[in-house]
Structures are given as structure tokens and as C-alpha cells.
Scaffold this active site. Structure first.
Site, mmCIF file in Angstrom:
data_model
loop_
_atom_site.group_PDB
_atom_site.id
_atom_site.type_symbol
_atom_site.label_atom_id
_atom_site.label_comp_id
_atom_site.label_asym_id
_atom_site.label_seq_id
_atom_site.Cartn_x
_atom_site.Cartn_y
_atom_site.Cartn_z
ATOM 1 N N HIS A 64 -35.627 10.113 52.709
ATOM 2 C CA HIS A 64 -35.771 11.185 51.687
ATOM 3 C C HIS A 64 -36.787 10.840 50.608
ATOM 4 C CE1 HIS A 64 -32.489 13.545 53.836
ATOM 5 N NE2 HIS A 64 -31.881 12.388 53.456
ATOM 6 N N THR A 175 -29.776 16.290 42.624
ATOM 7 C CA THR A 175 -30.837 17.028 42.971
ATOM 8 C C THR A 175 -30.911 17.327 44.556
ATOM 9 O OG1 THR A 175 -32.452 15.550 43.009
ATOM 10 C CG2 THR A 175 -32.163 16.743 41.012
HETATM 11 O O1 1SD Z 1 -31.704 12.032 45.231
HETATM 12 C C1 1SD Z 1 -30.831 11.223 44.677
HETATM 13 C C2 1SD Z 1 -29.809 10.578 45.621
HETATM 14 O O2 1SD Z 1 -30.596 9.900 46.788
HETATM 15 C C3 1SD Z 1 -28.573 9.575 45.302
HETATM 16 O O3 1SD Z 1 -29.590 8.658 44.650
HETATM 17 C C4 1SD Z 1 -27.970 10.546 44.129
HETATM 18 C C5 1SD Z 1 -26.899 9.616 43.199
HETATM 19 O O4 1SD Z 1 -26.042 9.208 44.191
HETATM 20 O O5 1SD Z 1 -28.799 10.956 42.947
HETATM 21 C C6 1SD Z 1 -29.856 11.772 43.558
HETATM 22 S S1 1SD Z 1 -30.736 12.364 42.319
HETATM 23 O O6 1SD Z 1 -30.035 13.687 41.441
HETATM 24 O O7 1SD Z 1 -31.087 11.160 41.394
HETATM 25 N N1 1SD Z 1 -32.111 12.867 42.835
HETATM 26 ZN ZN ZN Z 2 -33.886 12.092 42.375
#
Ligand code: 1SD
Ligand code: ZN
Length: 225
Positions: A64, A175
Site C-alpha cells: 500500500h 485513512t
Molecule cells: O495508512 C496507515 C496504515 O498503514 C497504518 O499505518 C495506520 C496506523 O496503524 O495508519 C494509517 S494512516 O491513517 O496513517 N494513513
Molecule cells: Zn498515512
């Protein structure tokens, strides 16, 4: 990880809420992220006290994004709440918008407190002068999805911050699925510069990994004085 979520097509953002029960907030939540930052309220917000060590432990291409995981010991004090720095990862284009405008990229420094709450420091990235630490990440990032590998020890997270730590603050969510509404968003108002060629190299792996902006609903965005 959610079942085969993605940024386009059948597993795309509009479908995240249907992919599995745990993702309910992606569709039904009223405090979702990212958002478009428009009207803000100037407020006396706590100074961001970042005590970040210099070492990233590992780097991973997780399918991702590209993510650096940190060794324990780096912290953020937000008022009197202590958060630990876990990881930083990248989105392209930026997830947050400022006045309807995207930036080429956005970095998310994810921190967690003992109660399980997250504080994510978001850094908007524009194209300009190269940033040596970001350049090292680009140079050493695994081209294909796979296990985490040892990171270059000279990558300095503090060097990926702007000189001024003024910020926008609002309550929001992850997100990505499961879109949990557990995040204090701290989006720095000043972008950092990175080389256009480094953005282009990231874009080869991840041309688009940003969730669309979500509704404010009953939220206000505060801006540090
Ligand atoms: O997209 C990340 C996700 O990979 C994970 O790191 C999560 C935290 O557990 O955070 C999201 S984000 O909201 O920082 N994009
Ligand atoms: Zn992020």
C-alpha cells in the site's frame, strides 16, 4: 489488514466499508480522514515536543505504501500525553488538501499512546530542493511488496520536518481500512521540499495511494498560533 482493499476498482475507497464488518467506520463514520482544510480556528495549541532518535529499524514495501519502522525510544509529547513514534509512510498525492489543493506527496509519522490512541504528524511535500533523508528512502525502498529489510541507519526523521512546527489539529481516523476514529491529526502547516525525481521514483511504485477527502460533519480544524 483488510481483505484486498486498494485505491481503485472493486476494492477502492467507496467499497472499503463493505469489504468486512471491521471496516464499518469507513462508510458510516462521522470523523473520517483525510479532509480538505478550509476554515480554521486560531488556537493556543500545545507545542509539539518531538524527541526523535535518529534510527529507523526497518523499511518495508507493504503493498500500500513504503514504510519505515522505528526502534523504540522516539517520542512525542502532546501537552502531557506521551506518544511513541512507530513508523512513517508516504502517500501520493497528499491525502489532506489545503483550500482544495493537493500536494505532490504527504508523509505520516504515526505515534501511539499507552491507551491505544494515535497521533499522526502529517507533513506535506512539495517539489524543490532535494531532501537527503527522503532521497535515501527512495534509493533503498524495496521495489516489490515483501518483508521488511534493514533500513539505512543514516536516515534522520527529524530532517524530514520543516523548520516551523506550526500545525492544524482535528480529530479523525486512519485513512486506510479499518478507518478507526482514534487519530489526533497534527498536520504541519509548512510543507517540506523534496526532489521531483524522488517523487517520480515513488510514483513508479505507487502512482496513487491517497484516500479522497471526507466530510467535516461537526468538526472544526484548529490552527496553532
Ligand atoms: O495508512 C496507515 C496504515 O498503514 C497504518 O499505518 C495506520 C496506523 O496503524 O495508519 C494509517 S494512516 O491513517 O496513517 N494513513
Ligand atoms: Zn498515512
Amino acid at each position: 489488514e483488510g481483505a484486498h482493499w486498494s485505491y481503485e476498482g472493486a476494492g477502492g475507497p467507496a467499497k472499503w466499508g463493505d469489504l468486512e464488518a471491521a471496516n464499518k467506520a469507513c462508510a458510516a463514520g462521522l470523523q473520517q480522514s483525510p479532509i480538505d482544510i478550509e476554515a480554521t480556528i486560531k488556537s493556543q495549541l500545545p507545542v509539539l515536543k518531538l524527541s526523535w532518535g535518529k534510527s529507523a529499524d526497518t523499511i518495508v514495501n507493504n503493498g500500500h505504501t513504503i514504510q519505515l519502522n522505528f526502534v523504540e525510544g522516539s517520542t512525542l509529547m502532546l501537552g502531557d500525553v506521551k506518544y511513541k513514534l512507530l513508523q512513517v509512510h508516504f502517500h501520493r498525492p497528499s491525502e489532506h488538501m489545503i483550500g482544495g489543493k493537493n500536494f505532490p506527496m504527504e508523509a505520516h509519522f504515526v505515534h501511539r499512546n499507552d491507551a491505544g490512541g494515535l497521533a499522526v504528524v502529517g507533513v506535506l511535500m512539495t517539489e524543490g530542493r532535494p531532501n537527503a533523508s527522503f532521497a535515501k528512502i527512495i534509493k533503498t525502498m524495496p521495489a516489490a511488496e515483501g518483508p521488511a529489510v534493514k533500513a539505512d541507519a543514516s536516515i534522520d526523521p527529524l530532517a524530514m520536518l520543516p523548520p516551523k512546527l506550526s500545525y492544524y489539529r482535528y480529530p479523525g481516523s486512519l485513512t486506510t481500512p479499518p478507518c478507526s476514529e482514534v487519530v489526533e491529526w497534527l498536520l504541519l502547516t509548512t510543507p517540506i521540499q523534496v526532489a521531483a525525481s524522488d517523487v517520480a521514483a515513488f510514483a513508479k511504485l505507487y502512482p496513487m495511494n491517497a484516500r479522497p477527502v471526507q466530510k467535516d460533519n461537526r468538526r472544526y480544524v484548529l490552527r496553532s498560533i
